[in-house]
Write an enzyme that holds these catalytic residues in place. Structure first.
Site, short mmCIF file in Angstrom:
data_model
loop_
_atom_site.label_atom_id
_atom_site.label_comp_id
_atom_site.label_asym_id
_atom_site.label_seq_id
_atom_site.Cartn_x
_atom_site.Cartn_y
_atom_site.Cartn_z
CD GLU A 1 -2.93 0.68 2.19
OE1 GLU A 1 -4.15 1.50 2.16
OE2 GLU A 1 -2.73 -0.05 3.21
CG ASP B 1 -7.59 -1.12 6.38
OD1 ASP B 1 -6.33 -1.50 6.07
OD2 ASP B 1 -7.86 0.06 6.02
#
Length: 388
Positions: A133, A278
Site C-alpha cells: 500500500e 483492512d
C-alpha cells in the site's frame, strides 16, 4: 483422501446455489457438486462423510487487504506474523489473504518483501501474495502512512521490489496524480501486479488515465481519497464513472456510513465491490493500545483509532463480520455476498482460476457458516484448519 460434505446450503459462486446439496473433495481439489439426492452414491468411497446439518457451505472468504492480527503486524516481514494472521483469519472462514504493508523506507521494504517471499506452508489460511500500500501515495491523503517515505514513482525501485518479492508482489496501491505514474502503472501491470488507486488526491480525469494505463480497482473506496464534489470531481467520482474497475469497501458501518454503503451497493452492485477488513494487529486481541504504522492506536471492540487524533486506524473485524454487516445494511443474497467476498477478491489477487468459487477442479477452500455468518469449520486445499 476423499471428503464428502452433504446436507448443506451450497453457495457455489455469485450465481449458483444448491439449496440442499453436497460437495466432494479429493486430494485438495473439488471433484463435484451435487444435489442432496445424489450424495449417497458417493458416500461408499469417501474416507470422511460430514453432515452439514443445513449449514451454509461457501468458498473460503478471501481478504486482499489485511495488515495484521493476533498481535502481529505483517510489516515485520517475519514468518511468525504471517502464521499468526493465517491462524486467526481461518477462524472467520477466511481461506486466503494478501499480506498488506504500510509505507516504510525503500531499503526496509525490500527486506520485508524478501522475508515474506519465502513464507509457505501456513497453518491456516494461505497467503496469496503481498499488497504494497504505497509508497507512491499522496501526502494530502496519507492517513496513517509515514509522509517521510511518500514520493513520485521510480521504475528502478519497482524493479527492485519485484525482484525482492520473487513474484509474490501481487497488488500495489498508488496515487495516479503523481508525476510519472502512467508509466509506473503500465510497468507494474506488465510485471504481474494488480494496481489499485488509493491514498490519492486524484481528479476523476486522473483516475480515467490510470484506468487506461491498466489500474484495476480502488483501495478502500471513500477512505483516504478525494471525494465526489459537484465542481471538483475527485477519485470517488472517477470510481463511479470507471465501471470496469472494482472497488474495495470496508463495510463495518464505521469507515463508511451505512447510507453511503447502501448508495454504493445500488450503483456498483456485487460485480464491482470487494469486501475487505483492512484489519490491523489488534484484530483478535483484547481491547487496548497498539502501535500501528508508527502511531499510538487504541482498539475498542472492532474499531481502532489513533489516540492523538481520533483518526480511524484500520479495523479489527473479520471477513465474516464484513459479510454479515454488508448483508444487514443492503439486504444482499448469499450469492451476492460470496461474489463480493470470494469471487471478486480472487480476481484481483489473480487467483480466480483456482480460488473463490466452488467448482470441479478448483482448490478445496471451503467454509461452513450458520445463518449469522459465524464460522463452524474451515478447509484449505482439502485440509481442515479450523473447527468450532
Amino acid at each position: 483422501m476423499k471428503t464428502l460434505i452433504h446436507n448443506a446450503q451450497v453457495i457455489a459462486d455469485g450465481f449458483r446455489e444448491i439449496p440442499c446439496g453436497a460437495v466432494l473433495v479429493e486430494e485438495g481439489k473439488i471433484v463435484a457438486l451435487m444435489p442432496e439426492a445424489e450424495w449417497t452414491a458417493q458416500a461408499e468411497n469417501a474416507d470422511e462423510v460430514i453432515d452439514a446439518e443445513g449449514l451454509r457451505l461457501t468458498p473460503g472468504l478471501i481478504d486482499i487487504h489485511i495488515h495484521g492480527a493476533a498481535g502481529e503486524d505483517l510489516i515485520s516481514g517475519k514468518a511468525e506474523a504471517a502464521e499468526a494472521v493465517s491462524r486467526n483469519v481461518a477462524m472467520d472462514g477466511c481461506t486466503a489473504f494478501m499480506a498488506s504493508l504500510t509505507v516504510v523506507s525503500h531499503e526496509r521494504l525490500l527486506e520485508i518483501l524478501r522475508g515474506l517471499a519465502i513464507v509457505t506452508d501456513l497453518p491456516g489460511a494461505a497467503m496469496l501474495g503481498i499488497h504494497s500500500e504505497g509508497p507512491y501515495l499522496s501526502p494530502d491523503y496519507k492517513a496513517l502512512m509515514d509522509e517521510r517515505y511518500l514520493r513520485d514513482p521510480s521504475l528502478k525501485e519497482l524493479q527492485e521490489m519485484v525482484e525482492a518479492a520473487q513474484g509474490r508482489l501481487k497488488v500495489m496501491t498508488v496515487a495516479p496524480e503523481r508525476k510519472g505514474m502512467d508509466g509506473l502503472i503500465q510497468a507494474a501491470v506488465q510485471a504481474g501486479i494488480t494496481v489499485m488507486v488509493g491514498h490519492t488526491n486524484a481528479t476523476s480525469a486522473d483516475v480515467h488515465r490510470a484506468s487506461l494505463a491498466g489500474a484495476a480497482g480502488f483501495t478502500h473506496l471513500y477512505n483516504a481519497m478525494s471525494q465526489h464534489l459537484h465542481r471538483d470531481p475527485g477519485t470517488v467520482t472517477g470510481a463511479f464513472l470507471e465501471e470496469g474497475m472494482k472497488a474495495e469497501l470496508i463495510a463495518d458501518g464505521f469507515h463508511v456510513d451505512p447510507e453511503v454503503v447502501r448508495m454504493t451497493w445500488k450503483h456498483f452492485g456485487p460485480q464491482r465491490l470487494v469486501l475487505i477488513t483492512d484489519a490491523m494487529l489488534g484484530k483478535g486481541m483484547p481491547d487496548g493500545d497498539f502501535e500501528f504504522s508508527g502511531l499510538h492506536c487504541r482498539k475498542h471492540g472492532q474499531h481502532v483509532q489513533v489516540v492523538e487524533t481520533g483518526r480511524r486506524a484500520g479495523s479489527a473485524i473479520g471477513m465474516n463480520d464484513a459479510v454479515r454487516m454488508m448483508g444487514e445494511m443492503c439486504g444482499c443474497t448469499p450469492c451476492e455476498l460470496v461474489q463480493m467476498a470470494c469471487v471478486n477478491p480472487a480476481f484481483l489477487a489473480q487467483a480466480e482460476n483456482r480460488k473463490g468459487r466452488l467448482a470441479a477442479g478448483m482448490d478445496a477452500d471451503l467454509a461452513l457458516f450458520d445463518k449469522q455468518w459465524q464460522c463452524r469449520a474451515t478447509m484449505v486445499e482439502g485440509r481442515w484448519v479450523y473447527r468450532r
